[in-house]
Each structure stands twice: as C-alpha cells, then as structure tokens.
Design a protein around this motif. Sequence first.
Motif, mmCIF file in Angstrom:
data_model
loop_
_atom_site.group_PDB
_atom_site.id
_atom_site.type_symbol
_atom_site.label_atom_id
_atom_site.label_comp_id
_atom_site.label_asym_id
_atom_site.label_seq_id
_atom_site.Cartn_x
_atom_site.Cartn_y
_atom_site.Cartn_z
ATOM 1 N N TRP A 107 -7.515 -38.887 -47.503
ATOM 2 C CA TRP A 107 -6.758 -38.158 -48.516
ATOM 3 C C TRP A 107 -6.124 -36.906 -47.935
ATOM 4 O O TRP A 107 -5.856 -35.934 -48.652
ATOM 5 N N TYR A 110 -3.133 -34.990 -49.555
ATOM 6 C CA TYR A 110 -3.319 -34.077 -50.676
ATOM 7 C C TYR A 110 -3.629 -32.650 -50.210
ATOM 8 O O TYR A 110 -3.322 -31.688 -50.913
ATOM 9 N N GLN A 286 -2.496 -30.154 -68.052
ATOM 10 C CA GLN A 286 -2.324 -31.434 -67.379
ATOM 11 C C GLN A 286 -1.341 -32.293 -68.161
ATOM 12 O O GLN A 286 -1.220 -32.171 -69.381
ATOM 13 N N ASP A 287 -0.610 -33.133 -67.451
ATOM 14 C CA ASP A 287 0.452 -33.941 -68.054
ATOM 15 C C ASP A 287 -0.082 -35.203 -68.726
ATOM 16 O O ASP A 287 0.485 -35.676 -69.706
ATOM 17 N N ARG A 288 -1.177 -35.753 -68.188
ATOM 18 C CA ARG A 288 -1.692 -37.014 -68.705
ATOM 19 C C ARG A 288 -2.382 -36.810 -70.054
ATOM 20 O O ARG A 288 -3.084 -35.823 -70.271
ATOM 21 N N GLU A 343 -5.833 -27.797 -58.347
ATOM 22 C CA GLU A 343 -4.609 -28.594 -58.326
ATOM 23 C C GLU A 343 -4.793 -29.879 -57.530
ATOM 24 O O GLU A 343 -4.383 -30.963 -57.961
ATOM 25 N N ILE A 344 -5.421 -29.765 -56.371
ATOM 26 C CA ILE A 344 -5.668 -30.943 -55.528
ATOM 27 C C ILE A 344 -6.582 -31.933 -56.255
ATOM 28 O O ILE A 344 -6.345 -33.151 -56.256
ATOM 29 N N HIS A 347 -4.803 -33.908 -59.022
ATOM 30 C CA HIS A 347 -3.927 -34.932 -58.460
ATOM 31 C C HIS A 347 -4.720 -36.156 -57.992
ATOM 32 O O HIS A 347 -4.345 -37.301 -58.262
ATOM 33 N N ILE A 348 -5.805 -35.909 -57.280
ATOM 34 C CA ILE A 348 -6.605 -37.020 -56.767
ATOM 35 C C ILE A 348 -7.214 -37.829 -57.904
ATOM 36 O O ILE A 348 -7.162 -39.067 -57.924
ATOM 37 N N SER A 350 -6.221 -38.026 -61.007
ATOM 38 C CA SER A 350 -5.167 -38.704 -61.755
ATOM 39 C C SER A 350 -4.718 -39.980 -61.046
ATOM 40 O O SER A 350 -4.594 -41.041 -61.671
ATOM 41 N N ASP A 351 -4.484 -39.878 -59.736
ATOM 42 C CA ASP A 351 -4.065 -41.057 -58.973
ATOM 43 C C ASP A 351 -5.164 -42.107 -58.931
ATOM 44 O O ASP A 351 -4.893 -43.311 -59.032
#
Length: 375
Positions: A107, A110, A286-288, A343-344, A347-348, A350-351
């Motif tokens: 990773w 990221y 968060q967007d999700r 932030e990292i 992202h992780i 979410s993915d």
Amino acid sequence: MWWEKRKKFWKAGLAKKNRKTYYEKRNNYFKLGYWIFVCAVFLTGCSKERSTEERIVVEDVKEEMEEEKKERQEMESGNVSLEENTKETEDDTEDMETEPEIAHVDWSEYFNGLNGTAVIYDASNRRYTIYNDELAEARRSPCSTFKIISSLTALEHGILEPGDSTRTWSGEVFWNEDWNRDIDFSEAFRTSCVWYYRQLIDDIGQDRMQEELEKLQYGNCVIYDWEGRLNTNNNNRALTGFWIESSLLISPKEQTEVMERIFGENSEYSEEAQNELKQVMLVTEQDRTDISVYGKTGMGKADGIVVDAWFTGFAETAEGKLYFCVRLGRTDGMNVSSPLAKEIAIHIVSDYSNLLPDRKRVVYGNSVYVGGRRI
C-alpha cells in the motif's frame, strides 16, 4: 539298716530332681507353644487387614464404574451421545486453535514516501491485511488514541455521564485555543483536550485503569508512569500522562484487536457505552454513505519532532465490521501528522470496502488482487 535308709533317701532325691527337670521341660514347651500361637494370630491379623484394604479398593472401582455408567445413561437420555459430545469438543478446540489469515500487501502508494504502516482486520473472515509488517508489530505510545479507552472505562463505570460532563477550565492558557474554556465530553473528545482527560483518568484511578487494560490486553499494559514524567517533550503535568510518549505502548496490529474486543460481537461492554463512544468517534467528513467510519487520532513528539501519528477505529459496512489502524512514524523532510494518518486510513478502508462483495482474491508477490483490482 542304715544303708537301706540311705538308698531310700537317695531314690527320693533323684525322683525329686527328675520331677524338677520334667516340669522345666514342660514349661519350655508351653512357652514355645505360646509364642507360636501369638505369631500365628499376628500373621492372621495382617492378612485380614490386607484383605480389607483390597476390598476397599475394589469397592471404590465399582463405585466409579457405576457413576460413569449413570452419566452415560443421562447423556443418552438427553439425546446427546458420547461420540457427538467428543466431536463437539474437538471442533471447539480446532476453532480456538485456528489462527486468522494474514495477507501482506503493498500500500506504499497511499503513503507517498512516508514511513508508516496500515492494518485492517476483517473479523467476519478472520483475515488481517497488513502493509509494512515490521512497523505493524512495533509497539509505540498510543497518544490520544487512548482517549477511546479512558472514555470507555469512565462510561462503563458511571464515572462519566455524557449529559452532565462539563468540566471547568482552570484559566490556564494552553496552546490549543479550543481548550481554553469550560468543555464537555463530546467537545473534549473531538478537540482531543488533554487537560480534560488528565482529570478524567485521575478520577478513574490507577487500579481500575490497570484492570481494564489487562481485560482488553492493551499492548504492554504498563502505566507506572502515571503522571507522565517520562515525557520529556512537555513539563506541564496537566498535559502529560502515561499514554503520551511514556510507559504505555501498543502496536498497530494490537490496536485493531482492541477495537474488536470493544465493538465486536463478543464485546463484554454495555451497548449504551458503545453507542456513546460511537457518537463521538463518528467521522463526518467522508463522501461515502454506504459505510460509517469511526476512529480517533493521536500524535506524539520527541524533541519537537513528530514521531507518532495515529488514526485507529473501525468501519461498518454491508459485509460486516472492519477494524483498522494507520500509524506514521518519523519521516525527515516530510509532513507527519495525525490528520494525514486519518486521511490515509479513510482512503484505504474505503477502497478495501469497495472490494468486499467480490471474494475472489489472488495474492501475487507483495500485492493482493480482489475482483481483478489491486488493493
């Protein structure tokens, strides 16, 4: 005439002597017979004792056999056979001994050159996904991520009442302006107010805190530096403690395990305490909308340089809960901060959660591909 008298007298003496010898011999025979009788009685008694002991042992064995027979009949009457019971025990043992799967991933994209690690524990599939194993296993100071534990302990034991949790500011001016006022539990958690939690932890007390850490298996569980005097970065005792660059240490992998013990299916903590914690841990930026992320940041310095930057917590997805932790270590020439670790981590997570519905996983080298995509 005298000779006849003497002969008669001599015969009388000889007879007397013979009688004495006879009686002595007879007495000797009696004595011998007596001792033979005594020995016979003694030996017979020993034999009887031994027979009694053997009889007791035999009776004990019979009782054990009867009890075993009775237990077997009870099991059969309850529709549970001995074989099924043995099999269930073996299955339980196998489940306890089964170690979670560990997937090693790359990773690095990221982190963009930062010295760091990331751990995700998928409890429903008993799988760890780890980037940078060495840092994932290294114990460091938890810093403000420990506010999860102190809040939980205070909530669980009635020391903290969210509806009546405001503490009075002492008037001392701190570097963080958000701390220079009266503050309640929710704001103290959100702004990571150290003086508020210093007081709260003192109210919890060292003995109770030690019990909770051992219950949670929280890192090394060492809190002897209660006041945080080992922290050379800050001399203000209102802003130090055993959890800030001091005696208490925990690894990123252990952080995910602790989160699972608090919020997992087998949690020993009340639903009320968990829900109160979730309210203050919820990440709103968060967007999700299909997943909910909960966590806490933490940051520690040594000689004015950031050496620990954390974000740890869990995410609720349609597929189950994911427990995660991201930690950044000292990286010269680069910005290291807890907001960046947060932030990292988002992202992780979410993915990773995007790929959960497709369970087809392929490990190739240091990368894991799920559904044809690398994670």
